[in-house]
Design an enzyme around this catalytic site. Structure first.
Site, mmCIF file in Angstrom:
data_model
loop_
_atom_site.group_PDB
_atom_site.id
_atom_site.type_symbol
_atom_site.label_atom_id
_atom_site.label_comp_id
_atom_site.label_asym_id
_atom_site.label_seq_id
_atom_site.Cartn_x
_atom_site.Cartn_y
_atom_site.Cartn_z
ATOM 1 N N GLY A 21 -6.393 -27.008 -48.813
ATOM 2 C CA GLY A 21 -6.240 -28.458 -48.790
ATOM 3 C C GLY A 21 -6.427 -29.072 -47.415
ATOM 4 O O GLY A 21 -7.325 -28.698 -46.660
ATOM 5 N N VAL A 68 7.721 -21.379 -43.569
ATOM 6 C CA VAL A 68 8.196 -22.215 -42.463
ATOM 7 C C VAL A 68 9.690 -22.552 -42.580
ATOM 8 O O VAL A 68 10.304 -22.977 -41.607
ATOM 9 C CB VAL A 68 7.381 -23.531 -42.302
ATOM 10 N N ASN A 94 2.052 -29.400 -41.179
ATOM 11 C CA ASN A 94 1.377 -29.877 -42.395
ATOM 12 C C ASN A 94 1.915 -29.203 -43.656
ATOM 13 O O ASN A 94 1.784 -29.744 -44.754
ATOM 14 C CB ASN A 94 -0.132 -29.598 -42.215
ATOM 15 N N SER A 149 3.478 -39.037 -45.214
ATOM 16 C CA SER A 149 2.747 -39.513 -46.390
ATOM 17 C C SER A 149 2.852 -41.031 -46.492
ATOM 18 O O SER A 149 3.918 -41.608 -46.201
ATOM 19 C CB SER A 149 3.342 -38.889 -47.661
ATOM 20 N N TYR A 162 10.252 -35.850 -52.663
ATOM 21 C CA TYR A 162 9.098 -35.761 -51.769
ATOM 22 C C TYR A 162 9.069 -36.941 -50.782
ATOM 23 O O TYR A 162 8.940 -36.751 -49.565
ATOM 24 C CB TYR A 162 7.814 -35.721 -52.606
ATOM 25 N N LYS A 166 9.407 -36.982 -46.694
ATOM 26 C CA LYS A 166 8.342 -37.471 -45.811
ATOM 27 C C LYS A 166 8.836 -38.615 -44.931
ATOM 28 O O LYS A 166 8.331 -38.829 -43.830
ATOM 29 C CB LYS A 166 7.138 -37.890 -46.649
HETATM 30 N N1 NAD Z 1 -3.328 -34.501 -50.502
HETATM 31 C C1 NAD Z 1 -2.670 -35.669 -50.525
HETATM 32 O O1 NAD Z 1 -2.933 -36.553 -51.356
HETATM 33 C C2 NAD Z 1 -1.596 -35.950 -49.506
HETATM 34 C C3 NAD Z 1 -1.197 -37.282 -49.306
HETATM 35 C C4 NAD Z 1 -0.207 -37.550 -48.368
HETATM 36 C C5 NAD Z 1 0.363 -36.514 -47.647
HETATM 37 N N2 NAD Z 1 -0.024 -35.234 -47.875
HETATM 38 C C6 NAD Z 1 0.612 -34.173 -47.089
HETATM 39 O O2 NAD Z 1 -0.403 -33.415 -46.451
HETATM 40 C C7 NAD Z 1 -0.001 -32.050 -46.360
HETATM 41 C C8 NAD Z 1 -1.031 -31.164 -47.026
HETATM 42 O O3 NAD Z 1 -1.280 -31.613 -48.335
HETATM 43 P P1 NAD Z 1 -2.231 -30.790 -49.312
HETATM 44 O O4 NAD Z 1 -2.785 -31.757 -50.287
HETATM 45 O O5 NAD Z 1 -3.158 -29.933 -48.541
HETATM 46 O O6 NAD Z 1 -1.106 -29.880 -50.030
HETATM 47 P P2 NAD Z 1 -1.211 -28.438 -50.719
HETATM 48 O O7 NAD Z 1 -0.037 -28.317 -51.619
HETATM 49 O O8 NAD Z 1 -2.580 -28.244 -51.317
HETATM 50 O O9 NAD Z 1 -1.090 -27.427 -49.513
HETATM 51 C C9 NAD Z 1 0.145 -27.170 -48.904
HETATM 52 C C10 NAD Z 1 0.043 -25.863 -48.161
HETATM 53 O O10 NAD Z 1 1.336 -25.595 -47.602
HETATM 54 C C11 NAD Z 1 1.689 -24.255 -47.884
HETATM 55 N N3 NAD Z 1 3.140 -24.122 -47.962
HETATM 56 C C12 NAD Z 1 3.962 -24.617 -48.921
HETATM 57 N N4 NAD Z 1 5.229 -24.231 -48.669
HETATM 58 C C13 NAD Z 1 5.192 -23.499 -47.530
HETATM 59 C C14 NAD Z 1 6.173 -22.818 -46.769
HETATM 60 N N5 NAD Z 1 7.464 -22.794 -47.145
HETATM 61 N N6 NAD Z 1 5.790 -22.154 -45.662
HETATM 62 C C15 NAD Z 1 4.494 -22.146 -45.275
HETATM 63 N N7 NAD Z 1 3.520 -22.760 -45.962
HETATM 64 C C16 NAD Z 1 3.877 -23.420 -47.074
HETATM 65 C C17 NAD Z 1 1.025 -23.947 -49.226
HETATM 66 O O11 NAD Z 1 0.912 -22.547 -49.430
HETATM 67 C C18 NAD Z 1 -0.298 -24.674 -49.068
HETATM 68 O O12 NAD Z 1 -1.260 -23.858 -48.448
HETATM 69 C C19 NAD Z 1 1.386 -31.980 -46.995
HETATM 70 O O13 NAD Z 1 2.352 -32.145 -45.989
HETATM 71 C C20 NAD Z 1 1.403 -33.184 -47.923
HETATM 72 O O14 NAD Z 1 2.702 -33.631 -48.161
HETATM 73 C C21 NAD Z 1 -0.986 -34.929 -48.788
#
Ligand code: NAD
Length: 256
Positions: A21, A68, A94, A149, A162, A166
């Site tokens: 992601g 983490v 992230n 977010s 969530y 955030k």
């Molecule tokens: N994609 C969106 O629409 C969006 C929008 C706003 C904010 N965000 C934020 O951006 C960031 C990334 O989003 P994304 O869409 O890539 O999410 P995702 O869920 O696809 O990826 C999250 C990653 O974090 C890892 N992860 C989860 N728990 C973990 C832990 N305890 N230790 C280590 N790694 C861990 C997962 O294995 C994964 O690789 C997140 O913080 C999310 O809240 C995403």
């Protein structure tokens, strides 16, 4: 010499949740600026895969299987990263429980799920800051980029755990920035809008994403490339006088 006057150009960038992601896109982008990158993810296979992609493209990267939310695992990763890649200058917090999260009325969120989300999304960010920021303070220079977010501004329903987690990241960003700025460490946050990645999510259908895009000023679906410019900017020298701030990158849905 004050901390803010010092900068090495080749410090290591740590990207948590970099196995897929947005984190994966940030890892590629920071590797593209010539930095060695440490991809830290609970999913060690994915972390290794992204590191291989970066190496295949001519960059330098290592993947680490780390939860983490575990103090021991973060501390051990810190030692391994220092040995494998060198001094950490950039930390992108992230990692979060996000794409796997179920939405629903707040009355249906169990205390166990609530605690898990806060533990990973907030405490995980805190533990990574606690591990890596002292390294930056020791060097008189560093950058922390916290991924929050845009739901903090829009208050999306069905996501109480969530959105709360955030929002905490914005407080952490401001408080830590005010504490470590005098040592040359900058701490900022980005609030992405809903972004389409290679990862399928049960919480949003393509139709819902199109509807959301129609409400933005720029009227198109957000993709990871829309965020990497801000990450690279906050990681680089051009943003050295910015700290404690939140940059909203959502195509103009929320006005912050
Ligand atoms: N994609 C969106 O629409 C969006 C929008 C706003 C904010 N965000 C934020 O951006 C960031 C990334 O989003 P994304 O869409 O890539 O999410 P995702 O869920 O696809 O990826 C999250 C990653 O974090 C890892 N992860 C989860 N728990 C973990 C832990 N305890 N230790 C280590 N790694 C861990 C997962 O294995 C994964 O690789 C997140 O913080 C999310 O809240 C995403």
């Amino acid at each position: 010499m004050t901390g803010s006057a010092v900068q090495s150009s080749d410090g290591v960038a740590v990207i948590t949740g970099g196995g897929q992601g947005l984190g994966r896109a940030f890892a590629h982008a920071l590797a593209g600026t010539g930095r060695a990158v440490a991809i830290v993810d609970r999913n060690g296979e994915n972390a290794a895969k992204v590191a291989q992609e970066i190496e295949a493209a001519g960059g330098r990267a290592c993947g680490y299987a780390v939860d983490v939310a575990s103090e021991d695992e973060v501390t051990s990763a810190k030692e391994r990263i220092a040995g494998d890649l060198g001094t950490v200058e950039i930390l992108v917090n992230n990692a979060a429980i996000f794409s796997t999260l179920e939405m629903g009325p707040f009355t249906d969120i169990s205390p166990t799920t609530w605690r898990k989300v806060i533990d990973v999304n907030v405490t995980g960010t805190f533990l990574c800051c606690q591990a890596f920021v002292p390294v930056m303070v020791g060097n008189g220079y560093g950058k922390v980029i916290n991924i929050s977010s845009a739901t903090v501004f829009t208050g999306r329903p069905g996501y109480l755990h969530y959105v709360t987690s955030k929002a905490a990241i914005l407080g952490l960003t401001r408080s830590l920035a005010s504490e470590v700025g005098r040592f040359g460490v900058r701490v900022n946050a980005i609030t992405p809008g809903s972004t389409e990645t290679e990862v399928e999510r049960a919480t949003i259908t393509p139709a819902a994403r199109e509807r959301m895009a129609a409400d933005t000023a720029l009227r198109r679906v957000q993709v990871p490339e829309d965020l990497v410019g801000t990450v690279v900017f906050l990681a680089g020298k051009a943003s050295d006088f910015i700290t404690g701030q939140t940059i909203n990158v959502d195509g103009g849905l929320a006005f912050h």
